[in-house]
Write an enzyme that holds these catalytic residues in place. Sequence first.
Site, PDB file in Angstrom:
ATOM      1  N   HIS A 196      56.039 -14.784 -19.096  1.00 25.57           N
ATOM      2  CA  HIS A 196      57.126 -15.041 -18.141  1.00 25.57           C
ATOM      3  C   HIS A 196      56.738 -14.572 -16.753  1.00 25.57           C
ATOM      4  O   HIS A 196      55.852 -13.740 -16.593  1.00 25.57           O
ATOM      5  CB  HIS A 196      58.390 -14.332 -18.622  1.00 25.57           C
ATOM      6  CG  HIS A 196      58.711 -14.652 -20.050  1.00 25.57           C
ATOM      7  ND1 HIS A 196      58.405 -13.802 -21.095  1.00 25.57           N
ATOM      8  CD2 HIS A 196      59.254 -15.749 -20.606  1.00 25.57           C
ATOM      9  CE1 HIS A 196      58.758 -14.362 -22.242  1.00 25.57           C
ATOM     10  NE2 HIS A 196      59.269 -15.547 -21.977  1.00 25.57           N
ATOM     11  N   ASP A 202      54.878 -10.604 -17.596  1.00 23.45           N
ATOM     12  CA  ASP A 202      54.438 -10.022 -18.866  1.00 23.45           C
ATOM     13  C   ASP A 202      53.352 -10.838 -19.548  1.00 23.45           C
ATOM     14  O   ASP A 202      53.078 -10.622 -20.726  1.00 23.45           O
ATOM     15  CB  ASP A 202      55.648  -9.861 -19.801  1.00 23.45           C
ATOM     16  CG  ASP A 202      56.326 -11.196 -20.106  1.00 23.45           C
ATOM     17  OD1 ASP A 202      55.811 -12.243 -19.662  1.00 23.45           O
ATOM     18  OD2 ASP A 202      57.370 -11.196 -20.797  1.00 23.45           O
ATOM     19  N   SER A 233      63.437 -18.857 -23.195  1.00 19.41           N
ATOM     20  CA  SER A 233      63.406 -17.578 -22.490  1.00 19.41           C
ATOM     21  C   SER A 233      63.357 -17.725 -20.973  1.00 19.41           C
ATOM     22  O   SER A 233      63.577 -16.752 -20.260  1.00 19.41           O
ATOM     23  CB  SER A 233      62.206 -16.747 -22.947  1.00 19.41           C
ATOM     24  OG  SER A 233      61.010 -17.474 -22.744  1.00 19.41           O
TER      25      SER A 233
END
Length: 377
Positions: free
Chosen positions: A340, A337, A33
């Site tokens: 990240h 978040d 990610s």
Amino acid sequence: MTLLSLFLVIAASTPLFTAACPSYSSIFSFGDSLADTGNLYCSSSKPSNHCFFPPYGQTYFHHPSSRCSDGRLIIDFIAESLGIPMVKPYLGIKNGVLEDSAAKDGANFAVIGATALEVSYFEERDVHNVATNYSLTVQMNWFKELLSALCNSSESCHDTLKNSLFLVGEIGGNDFNYPLFIRKSIEEVKTYVPDVINAITSSINELIDLGAHTLLVPGNFPLGCNAIYLTIYETNDSNQYDSFGCLKWLNEFAKFYNQKLQYAIHKLGEIHPHANIIYGDYYNAALPLYHYPSKFGFLGLRTCCGMGGSYNYNISEPCGKPGVISCDDPSQYIGWDGIHLTETAYRLIADGIINGPYFLPQFSNLCSMNLAMDRDM
Ligand SMILES: *[C@@H]1O[C@H](CO)[C@@H](O)[C@H](O)[C@H]1NC(C)=O
Ligand SMILES: *[C@@H]1O[C@H](CO)[C@@H](O)[C@H](O)[C@H]1NC(C)=O
Ligand SMILES: *[C@@H]1O[C@H](CO)[C@@H](O)[C@H](O)[C@H]1NC(C)=O
Ligand SMILES: *[C@@H]1O[C@H](CO)[C@@H](O)[C@H](O)[C@H]1NC(C)=O
């Protein structure tokens, strides 16, 4: 905002990347990610991840962009610095027409949640929370599939790839995240390290055999400063924290892994003297942000988008879930978040990698190295 002031904002926000190196024509990227620009999104028939919902993407794209941040990722800033377009997700290209033109700027194989090792490896070790099957091996197979559409002989493939930058990672972080999120002991997780590094070095060997010439291999971040870890392992034992509020044992683990990775990369460099295999020091590029937040305009370790707890993070109330709101100004936060980082943090880390000392050999040296090699050919 007038057109002129918009221009000034853009102009003011770009000088970080003026040291553009013109010698790479494309990027091929493998990872998770930290680099996925749309593969998980394209792989699922319905939006399956909280990164696909508002307020993700709010800062730069002004809508969810299937990236796990409020805006651009490190890979986007690297592409920008090379003067090439944002790297397209391979599954997006594949869903269209697989042809040279679609992939001429490279392709991104990174998938949110991806691991270096296979799901079976974790199942065997009683780690059952791995969220995706798109391991590094799967991503490598996609690359080979694409390569067969780009070139048809070893010679022409080497030629196609010689001016490409290969971003191999960050990958492997999730191989430690999944077990650590379910509180596997750090001693047990440390035993995974050689296997993760083997998976990465095997892929690098394979890429070089296929014609890759320049490979950037990033290490892991300071895990102990990340809100999800600070929340899961929150403790009243102040000895576990450093003077900046990060969990020491997790940062020690990240450093331990990064040292092993650097050593493996060094050995690979000896086996492949004609390839440039470069370690990307994400750890030390990120550390100043956590250590001197006010210097960068950051407020500290609390995350921007989340709800509750000491770090504004609660695993049951993730960013992207209805009712979970974002802070007013994400540029004042390192963490987006809880897992990240914000676009602002990624931009600073990318700048450290591109212009600063966190890329060995330095990016600018690499440009001249590459040009020198081209002349020799
Ligand atoms: C992984 O693959 C298996 C077999 O194809 C499938 O049953 C499973 O749902 C997949 N898991 C994830 C998380 O995609
Ligand atoms: C290989 O591909 C090129 C175009 O990419 C084409 O011109 C050439 O004919 C192909 N050669 C073979 C042997 O298929
Ligand atoms: C810290 O101590 C307080 C007071 O004893 C307690 O309520 C709290 O649960 C403790 N926190 C953790 C994370 O152990
Ligand atoms: C996290 O969210 C859950 C579900 O809303 C709630 O029950 C729990 O108390 C929250 N934890 C904290 C530390 O706020």
